[in-house]
Design a protein around this motif. Sequence first.
Motif, PDB file in Angstrom:
ATOM      1  N   UNK A 154      -1.985  10.769   0.856  1.00  0.00           N
ATOM      2  CA  UNK A 154      -3.263  10.146   0.225  1.00  0.00           C
ATOM      3  C   UNK A 154      -2.884   8.787  -0.449  1.00  0.00           C
ATOM      4  N   UNK A 155      -3.914   8.199  -0.708  1.00  0.00           N
ATOM      5  CA  UNK A 155      -3.669   6.705  -1.233  1.00  0.00           C
ATOM      6  C   UNK A 155      -3.250   6.851  -2.587  1.00  0.00           C
ATOM      7  N   UNK A 156      -2.046   6.383  -2.844  1.00  0.00           N
ATOM      8  CA  UNK A 156      -1.330   6.584  -4.470  1.00  0.00           C
ATOM      9  C   UNK A 156      -2.098   5.185  -4.871  1.00  0.00           C
ATOM     10  N   UNK A 157      -1.858   3.945  -4.349  1.00  0.00           N
ATOM     11  CA  UNK A 157      -2.240   2.796  -4.898  1.00  0.00           C
ATOM     12  C   UNK A 157      -2.134   1.696  -4.046  1.00  0.00           C
ATOM     13  N   UNK A 158      -2.657   0.428  -4.229  1.00  0.00           N
ATOM     14  CA  UNK A 158      -2.488  -0.699  -3.811  1.00  0.00           C
ATOM     15  C   UNK A 158      -1.965  -1.786  -4.665  1.00  0.00           C
ATOM     16  N   UNK A 159      -0.666  -2.175  -4.702  1.00  0.00           N
ATOM     17  CA  UNK A 159       0.087  -2.892  -5.706  1.00  0.00           C
ATOM     18  C   UNK A 159       0.384  -4.107  -5.474  1.00  0.00           C
ATOM     19  N   UNK A 160      -0.174  -5.256  -6.037  1.00  0.00           N
ATOM     20  CA  UNK A 160      -0.034  -6.677  -5.837  1.00  0.00           C
ATOM     21  C   UNK A 160       1.653  -6.583  -6.155  1.00  0.00           C
TER      22      UNK A 160
ATOM     23  N   UNK B 293       0.746  -1.196  -0.067  1.00  0.00           N
ATOM     24  CA  UNK B 293       0.130   0.010   0.079  1.00  0.00           C
ATOM     25  C   UNK B 293       0.806   1.172  -0.070  1.00  0.00           C
ATOM     26  N   UNK B 294       0.645   2.162  -0.944  1.00  0.00           N
ATOM     27  CA  UNK B 294       1.739   3.302  -1.058  1.00  0.00           C
ATOM     28  C   UNK B 294       0.933   4.633  -0.761  1.00  0.00           C
ATOM     29  N   UNK B 295       1.322   5.114   0.194  1.00  0.00           N
ATOM     30  CA  UNK B 295       0.606   6.444   0.694  1.00  0.00           C
ATOM     31  C   UNK B 295       1.546   7.545   0.297  1.00  0.00           C
ATOM     32  N   UNK B 296       1.232   8.430  -0.496  1.00  0.00           N
ATOM     33  CA  UNK B 296       1.974   9.458  -1.244  1.00  0.00           C
ATOM     34  C   UNK B 296       1.827  10.846  -0.416  1.00  0.00           C
ATOM     35  N   UNK B 297       2.872  11.430  -0.104  1.00  0.00           N
ATOM     36  CA  UNK B 297       2.848  12.974   0.556  1.00  0.00           C
ATOM     37  C   UNK B 297       2.375  13.744  -0.454  1.00  0.00           C
ATOM     38  N   UNK B 298       1.215  14.342  -0.589  1.00  0.00           N
ATOM     39  CA  UNK B 298       0.652  15.125  -1.572  1.00  0.00           C
ATOM     40  C   UNK B 298       1.349  16.355  -1.683  1.00  0.00           C
ATOM     41  N   UNK B 299       1.965  17.145  -0.608  1.00  0.00           N
ATOM     42  CA  UNK B 299       2.769  18.243  -0.739  1.00  0.00           C
ATOM     43  C   UNK B 299       3.559  18.324  -1.631  1.00  0.00           C
ATOM     44  N   UNK B 300       4.508  17.102  -1.602  1.00  0.00           N
ATOM     45  CA  UNK B 300       5.569  16.822  -2.601  1.00  0.00           C
ATOM     46  C   UNK B 300       5.103  16.944  -4.131  1.00  0.00           C
TER      47      UNK B 300
ATOM     48  N   UNK C 277      -6.296   1.185 -11.476  1.00  0.00           N
ATOM     49  CA  UNK C 277      -6.689   0.006 -11.574  1.00  0.00           C
ATOM     50  C   UNK C 277      -6.231  -0.940 -12.717  1.00  0.00           C
ATOM     51  N   UNK C 278      -6.199  -0.045 -13.685  1.00  0.00           N
ATOM     52  CA  UNK C 278      -5.689  -0.805 -15.001  1.00  0.00           C
ATOM     53  C   UNK C 278      -4.376  -1.285 -14.893  1.00  0.00           C
ATOM     54  N   UNK C 279      -3.509  -0.460 -14.080  1.00  0.00           N
ATOM     55  CA  UNK C 279      -2.041  -0.959 -14.026  1.00  0.00           C
ATOM     56  C   UNK C 279      -1.827  -2.008 -12.835  1.00  0.00           C
ATOM     57  N   UNK C 280      -2.496  -1.783 -11.666  1.00  0.00           N
ATOM     58  CA  UNK C 280      -2.265  -2.694 -10.632  1.00  0.00           C
ATOM     59  C   UNK C 280      -3.612  -3.542 -10.036  1.00  0.00           C
ATOM     60  N   UNK C 281      -4.791  -2.816 -10.294  1.00  0.00           N
ATOM     61  CA  UNK C 281      -5.975  -3.664  -9.595  1.00  0.00           C
ATOM     62  C   UNK C 281      -6.342  -4.649 -10.549  1.00  0.00           C
ATOM     63  N   UNK C 282      -6.020  -4.794 -11.891  1.00  0.00           N
ATOM     64  CA  UNK C 282      -6.407  -5.934 -12.762  1.00  0.00           C
ATOM     65  C   UNK C 282      -5.428  -7.029 -12.389  1.00  0.00           C
TER      66      UNK C 282
END
Length: 276
Positions: free
Chosen positions: A87-93, A55-62, A133-138
């Motif tokens: 913020x949630x950047x993504x959930x990566x398998x 789970x990738x949580x990005x620091x939005x101000x950066x 979703x297209x890159x990781x969620x699939x």
Amino acid sequence: MSARNVWAIIIAGLACLVAAHACAQSLRDVPWPSEVFNQKPSQNNVAGNFDYYTMVMSWSPTHCVTAEEGRDDEQCARLDGLRYGFVLHGLWPQYQKGYPEACRTGRKPFVPNDVINGMLDIMPSRGLVIHEYKLHGTCSGLDPANYYSLSRRLFRSVRIPEKFKNPYETQFMSPGDVEAAFLRENRWLRPDMIAITCGGAGNRLRDVRICMTRDGKGRACGENEDQRKLCRSNQLHVPPVRSTRYDGIMSDKKPMPPQRDRGLPRPQVIESPMRQ
């Protein structure tokens, strides 16, 4: 009609059938984008075949320091004055080493509008929701609704340390300091479950990555989250959030004016603390 003509018609018909079958077969054999742009053995891009999630949580101000007007207004220049922290950047398998991308599924990787709208409070970009979703969620083996339901649950399971809740000043710390803050707030975390990434001018904090099992429990990360590769600096700086959103509780804050918000002043870029 002569026998010769009959046989000619039969042969022509068979030829058409063979051609039609070959055409259909060729269409089935057309590679998906994941098979063209991600040159790995096909077994590495099988939906549902992975070892764990990151789970990738990005620091939005950066991100917003270098955001372009009109491209990232939804995240970085909102009319209500809200500025995001993590913020949630993504959930990566992930595999223990390497990862799948853009896995082929039995349906078009279309993300319904209601699913997109339901994620914008923690993923403040429609394009990001669709892209992830297209890159990781699939590759998760889940449809968009279930993938993002899981993503939200895992994101909400992590408590954000107080120092990262709407800071108004730039902070300087080491990757170890960021990690320690999350470990204190989340007793279930261990050092081998978390990694910090940084980059850009001044080694800004980019994101915090937490490794989890399929059912959302913490687990040791694989080789993908090698801290030595994700942030080699011993010091990074954390741009401030500076949210001025009026929520009816902070009486000293006033709503933003109704005209277009050009954004708060960009955080001052300080490459290193001032030396005395």
